[in-house]
Design a protein around this motif. Structure first.
Motif, PDB file in Angstrom:
ATOM      1  N   LEU A  41      51.873  22.042  -3.644  1.00 23.10           N
ATOM      2  CA  LEU A  41      50.670  22.487  -2.951  1.00 23.10           C
ATOM      3  C   LEU A  41      50.510  21.759  -1.619  1.00 23.10           C
ATOM      4  CD1 LEU A  41      48.159  22.555  -5.934  1.00 23.10           C
ATOM      5  CD2 LEU A  41      49.597  24.408  -5.075  1.00 23.10           C
ATOM      6  N   ALA A  42      49.726  22.365  -0.747  1.00 22.26           N
ATOM      7  CA  ALA A  42      49.406  21.759   0.540  1.00 22.26           C
ATOM      8  C   ALA A  42      48.075  22.315   1.012  1.00 22.26           C
ATOM      9  CB  ALA A  42      50.488  22.067   1.574  1.00 22.26           C
ATOM     10  N   LYS A  43      47.367  21.529   1.783  1.00 24.43           N
ATOM     11  CA  LYS A  43      46.168  22.068   2.422  1.00 24.43           C
ATOM     12  C   LYS A  43      46.574  22.742   3.726  1.00 24.43           C
ATOM     13  CE  LYS A  43      44.664  18.103   5.231  1.00 24.43           C
ATOM     14  NZ  LYS A  43      44.646  18.825   6.518  1.00 24.43           N
ATOM     15  N   ALA A  44      45.732  23.627   4.207  1.00 23.02           N
ATOM     16  CA  ALA A  44      45.985  24.241   5.509  1.00 23.02           C
ATOM     17  C   ALA A  44      45.990  23.157   6.583  1.00 23.02           C
ATOM     18  CB  ALA A  44      44.924  25.290   5.812  1.00 23.02           C
ATOM     19  N   GLY A  45      46.849  23.308   7.577  1.00 21.66           N
ATOM     20  CA  GLY A  45      46.969  22.275   8.599  1.00 21.66           C
ATOM     21  C   GLY A  45      45.734  22.107   9.458  1.00 21.66           C
ATOM     22  N   TYR A  46      44.974  23.181   9.654  1.00 23.71           N
ATOM     23  CA  TYR A  46      43.701  23.118  10.367  1.00 23.71           C
ATOM     24  C   TYR A  46      42.566  23.000   9.342  1.00 23.71           C
ATOM     25  CZ  TYR A  46      46.240  25.050  14.440  1.00 23.71           C
ATOM     26  OH  TYR A  46      47.115  25.268  15.479  1.00 23.71           O
ATOM     27  N   PRO A  47      41.431  22.396   9.714  1.00 24.53           N
ATOM     28  CA  PRO A  47      40.292  22.300   8.780  1.00 24.53           C
ATOM     29  C   PRO A  47      39.558  23.643   8.691  1.00 24.53           C
ATOM     30  CG  PRO A  47      39.723  21.289  10.869  1.00 24.53           C
ATOM     31  CD  PRO A  47      41.180  21.663  10.972  1.00 24.53           C
ATOM     32  N   VAL A  48      40.176  24.582   8.001  1.00 28.63           N
ATOM     33  CA  VAL A  48      39.744  25.976   8.073  1.00 28.63           C
ATOM     34  C   VAL A  48      38.373  26.225   7.455  1.00 28.63           C
ATOM     35  CG1 VAL A  48      42.063  26.941   8.251  1.00 28.63           C
ATOM     36  CG2 VAL A  48      41.102  26.480   5.992  1.00 28.63           C
ATOM     37  N   SER A  49      37.984  25.455   6.441  1.00 28.72           N
ATOM     38  CA  SER A  49      36.663  25.717   5.869  1.00 28.72           C
ATOM     39  C   SER A  49      35.554  25.252   6.810  1.00 28.72           C
ATOM     40  CB  SER A  49      36.519  25.053   4.501  1.00 28.72           C
ATOM     41  OG  SER A  49      36.467  23.649   4.600  1.00 28.72           O
ATOM     42  N   ASP A  50      35.771  24.140   7.498  1.00 30.43           N
ATOM     43  CA  ASP A  50      34.806  23.699   8.505  1.00 30.43           C
ATOM     44  C   ASP A  50      34.689  24.724   9.631  1.00 30.43           C
ATOM     45  OD1 ASP A  50      33.932  21.246   7.454  1.00 30.43           O
ATOM     46  OD2 ASP A  50      35.689  20.207   8.213  1.00 30.43           O
ATOM     47  N   LEU A  51      35.829  25.107  10.178  1.00 30.44           N
ATOM     48  CA  LEU A  51      35.834  26.045  11.299  1.00 30.44           C
ATOM     49  C   LEU A  51      35.337  27.420  10.867  1.00 30.44           C
ATOM     50  CD1 LEU A  51      39.305  25.034  12.790  1.00 30.44           C
ATOM     51  CD2 LEU A  51      37.043  24.347  13.619  1.00 30.44           C
ATOM     52  N   GLY A  52      35.769  27.847   9.679  1.00 37.22           N
ATOM     53  CA  GLY A  52      35.350  29.166   9.201  1.00 37.22           C
ATOM     54  C   GLY A  52      33.869  29.240   8.910  1.00 37.22           C
ATOM     55  N   SER A  53      33.306  28.194   8.306  1.00 37.29           N
ATOM     56  CA  SER A  53      31.865  28.225   8.037  1.00 37.29           C
ATOM     57  C   SER A  53      31.083  28.164   9.343  1.00 37.29           C
ATOM     58  CB  SER A  53      31.463  27.086   7.096  1.00 37.29           C
ATOM     59  OG  SER A  53      31.844  25.828   7.598  1.00 37.29           O
ATOM     60  N   GLY A  54      31.621  27.461  10.345  1.00 35.69           N
ATOM     61  CA  GLY A  54      30.985  27.483  11.657  1.00 35.69           C
ATOM     62  C   GLY A  54      30.961  28.880  12.252  1.00 35.69           C
ATOM     63  N   MET A  55      32.072  29.598  12.102  1.00 30.34           N
ATOM     64  CA  MET A  55      32.127  30.978  12.597  1.00 30.34           C
ATOM     65  C   MET A  55      31.171  31.887  11.835  1.00 30.34           C
ATOM     66  SD  MET A  55      36.247  31.363  13.129  1.00 30.34           S
ATOM     67  CE  MET A  55      36.118  33.099  13.564  1.00 30.34           C
ATOM     68  N   TRP A  56      31.155  31.767  10.482  1.00 28.80           N
ATOM     69  CA  TRP A  56      30.220  32.593   9.706  1.00 28.80           C
ATOM     70  C   TRP A  56      28.777  32.272  10.082  1.00 28.80           C
ATOM     71  CZ3 TRP A  56      31.688  36.870   7.913  1.00 28.80           C
ATOM     72  CH2 TRP A  56      32.925  37.047   7.282  1.00 28.80           C
ATOM     73  N   GLY A  57      28.514  30.989  10.339  1.00 28.06           N
ATOM     74  CA  GLY A  57      27.179  30.618  10.774  1.00 28.06           C
ATOM     75  C   GLY A  57      26.800  31.298  12.074  1.00 28.06           C
ATOM     76  N   ALA A  58      27.735  31.299  13.029  1.00 26.12           N
ATOM     77  CA  ALA A  58      27.470  31.948  14.320  1.00 26.12           C
ATOM     78  C   ALA A  58      27.241  33.439  14.153  1.00 26.12           C
ATOM     79  CB  ALA A  58      28.636  31.689  15.281  1.00 26.12           C
ATOM     80  N   ILE A  59      28.022  34.073  13.281  1.00 22.87           N
ATOM     81  CA  ILE A  59      27.849  35.512  13.039  1.00 22.87           C
ATOM     82  C   ILE A  59      26.464  35.782  12.442  1.00 22.87           C
ATOM     83  CG2 ILE A  59      28.638  37.464  11.641  1.00 22.87           C
ATOM     84  CD1 ILE A  59      31.484  36.245  11.897  1.00 22.87           C
ATOM     85  N   GLY A  60      26.073  34.990  11.452  1.00 24.18           N
ATOM     86  CA  GLY A  60      24.759  35.171  10.849  1.00 24.18           C
ATOM     87  C   GLY A  60      23.631  34.943  11.838  1.00 24.18           C
ATOM     88  N   ILE A  61      23.791  33.933  12.679  1.00 22.63           N
ATOM     89  CA  ILE A  61      22.775  33.627  13.689  1.00 22.63           C
ATOM     90  C   ILE A  61      22.618  34.787  14.660  1.00 22.63           C
ATOM     91  CG2 ILE A  61      22.345  32.192  15.734  1.00 22.63           C
ATOM     92  CD1 ILE A  61      23.551  29.845  14.049  1.00 22.63           C
ATOM     93  N   LEU A  62      23.717  35.319  15.123  1.00 21.74           N
ATOM     94  CA  LEU A  62      23.640  36.420  16.089  1.00 21.74           C
ATOM     95  C   LEU A  62      22.964  37.645  15.475  1.00 21.74           C
ATOM     96  CD1 LEU A  62      27.182  36.080  17.710  1.00 21.74           C
ATOM     97  CD2 LEU A  62      24.991  35.353  18.656  1.00 21.74           C
ATOM     98  N   ALA A  63      23.282  37.933  14.211  1.00 23.00           N
ATOM     99  CA  ALA A  63      22.633  39.062  13.546  1.00 23.00           C
ATOM    100  C   ALA A  63      21.132  38.805  13.387  1.00 23.00           C
ATOM    101  CB  ALA A  63      23.285  39.302  12.184  1.00 23.00           C
ATOM    102  N   ALA A  64      20.766  37.589  12.983  1.00 24.43           N
ATOM    103  CA  ALA A  64      19.350  37.262  12.794  1.00 24.43           C
ATOM    104  C   ALA A  64      18.590  37.272  14.113  1.00 24.43           C
ATOM    105  CB  ALA A  64      19.219  35.906  12.118  1.00 24.43           C
ATOM    106  N   LEU A  65      19.255  36.847  15.187  1.00 21.21           N
ATOM    107  CA  LEU A  65      18.611  36.890  16.501  1.00 21.21           C
ATOM    108  C   LEU A  65      18.262  38.316  16.907  1.00 21.21           C
ATOM    109  CD1 LEU A  65      20.505  34.268  18.701  1.00 21.21           C
ATOM    110  CD2 LEU A  65      18.062  34.295  18.170  1.00 21.21           C
ATOM    111  N   LEU A  66      19.154  39.253  16.604  1.00 20.19           N
ATOM    112  CA  LEU A  66      18.865  40.653  16.921  1.00 20.19           C
ATOM    113  C   LEU A  66      17.594  41.095  16.204  1.00 20.19           C
ATOM    114  CD1 LEU A  66      22.374  42.386  16.782  1.00 20.19           C
ATOM    115  CD2 LEU A  66      20.911  42.112  18.782  1.00 20.19           C
ATOM    116  N   ARG A  67      17.471  40.736  14.924  1.00 17.76           N
ATOM    117  CA  ARG A  67      16.268  41.124  14.183  1.00 17.76           C
ATOM    118  C   ARG A  67      15.035  40.432  14.724  1.00 17.76           C
ATOM    119  NH1 ARG A  67      15.396  39.912   7.834  1.00 17.76           N
ATOM    120  NH2 ARG A  67      14.752  37.874   8.694  1.00 17.76           N
TER     121      ARG A  67
END
Length: 413
Positions: A169-195
């Motif tokens: 086994l190996a972990k992904a070389g980039y910290p993908v859960s940190d970066l991915g949750s940051g991206m999901w957060g940005a997506i959610g924020i942008l949608a909520a801002l529209l509302r």
């Protein structure tokens, strides 16, 4: 040539111009979320401890520079304040009233204990979009557990399918859960801002590192649902297609190739190997089932020529391929140079390179300036909130806030 640019260009206004974001974060997930928003034109104010964010002390290289902090906090302001102190909490609450978004990534309930949770602020800030990023989210049996990138990769199944085909086994070389949750957060924020902008009120966005990883398991879940066998690691091979993996070339460099049905005959012709009539490789499914045998046959061919020679031939034949870049070759890749992914501007950013947000548009101004020094914007923001010079001096003396040297005279009368 496209008229879309990294710096906003002439045609349009920044997408998030006029949006103010308060960032009360540490580590990477929250800061990466707000970096995306800053690159889209939002004013991001980093609320950090009086002594500075802990990431400032994570230094690299012989010059011991805080490059990790610099790369994820460029283009932001800094309000250095002790949010455990009642006066510090009052400052943040007052600032929240003039903000559109608040992003935090501490353990569940941590800000609520300081009177700065979503429920604490919503009565005074009914349109505030409040985004919480945590290891396991705001509810569920794991809500109070500490969550970090490594744990999220394991918990979300990613580590079980990442690594060599022999099962290591190996972990992904980039910290993908940190970066991915940051991206999901940005997506959610942008949608909520529209509302919110449409009069629908604010929202609490709940993003978890473990959820972010699990949400990417589409191919692996499909594999399991179809076979009832939990999938394991495949090295560089694809979960559902072959040939779709890395091959070593005669010069020792690595090439990745992905040949689906439409490009399979062309690959056989290019490699001068007749496999199109072999029943083991007659369809995309059969090639996947016999992927190990197929990989061995193809590897014998790729051993004959250098990587760049193969890349040119594959490209001309319309077969997807590419090099396995190392970080240094990636930074100087001409394609990334054309896309301004790693721009050089030491005067603007304080060091030679930055990592840009990958959105190119006339409404995405991108990385605008270097990371702030501790308390760079404290005086300006306190003045905006109505604090006079005497009160600011007292807050500094009491250790409630920190003001960057030389700034108070310019910002507060």
């Amino acid at each position: 040539m496209s008229n879309k640019t990294r710096d906003g260009g002439a045609p349009g206004k920044a997408f998030l111009a006029g949006v103010r974001v308060l960032e009360i974060t540490g580590a990477l997930a929250g800061p990466y979320c707000t970096t995306i928003l800053a690159d889209l034109g939002a004013e991001v104010i980093k609320v950090e401890p009086v002594a500075g964010d802990g990431l400032r002390r994570r230094v690299v290289g012989p010059e011991r520079r805080s490059m990790p902090f610099d790369l994820v906090h460029r283009g932001k302001g800094s309000l250095a304040v002790d949010i455990k102190h009642p006066d510090g909490q009052a400052i943040v609450r007052r600032l929240a009233r003039s903000s559109d978004v608040l992003v935090e990534n501490f353990r569940v309930g941590a800000l609520a204990r300081q009177g700065l949770g979503y429920e604490d602020l919503r009565s005074d800030c009914p349109d505030l979009v409040y985004c919480s990023i945590s290891g396991f989210g705001q509810h569920g049996p794991m809500r109070d557990a500490k969550g970090i990138d490594l744990i999220a990769q394991a918990y979300g199944g990613l580590m079980s399918v990442t690594g060599s085909a022999d099962g290591e086994l190996a972990k992904a070389g980039y910290p993908v859960s940190d970066l991915g949750s940051g991206m999901w957060g940005a997506i959610g924020i942008l949608a909520a801002l529209l509302r919110a902008r449409a009069g629908g009120g604010g929202a609490h966005i709940d993003v978890a590192l473990a959820d972010a990883v699990a949400s990417w398991s589409v191919w692996e879940v499909a594999d399991y649902l179809g076979t009832a066998v939990p999938p394991g690691p495949l090295g560089t091979a694809h979960r559902l297609a072959a040939p779709y993996q890395a091959f070593e070339c005669s010069d020792g460099r690595t090439l990745v190739v992905g040949a689906v049905d439409r490009s399979w005959p062309a690959l056989c012709r290019l490699l001068d190997i007749d496999l199109t009539s072999d029943p083991r490789f007659a369809s995309e499914y059969e090639r996947f089932v016999h992927r190990a045998e197929l990989a061995g046959l193809l590897q014998e061919r790729f051993d004959k020529r250098p990587r760049d020679d193969w890349m040119a031939r594959l490209h001309d034949a319309g077969i997807p391929c590419g090099p396995v870049n190392t970080i240094d070759t990636m930074l100087d890749d001409p394609q990334y140079a054309a896309r301004e992914m790693f721009p050089r501007d030491a005067e603007r950013f304080g060091h030679a390179r930055i990592v840009n947000t990958p959105i190119v548009s006339d409404g995405a101004p991108r990385a605008s300036r270097r990371a702030p020094v501790v308390g760079a914007d404290t005086s300006r923001l306190l003045h905006e909130l109505g604090y006079d010079r005497t009160r600011v001096d007292q807050l500094v003396a009491d250790g409630v806030v920190q003001v960057a040297p030389g700034v108070v005279e310019r910002a507060v009368g």
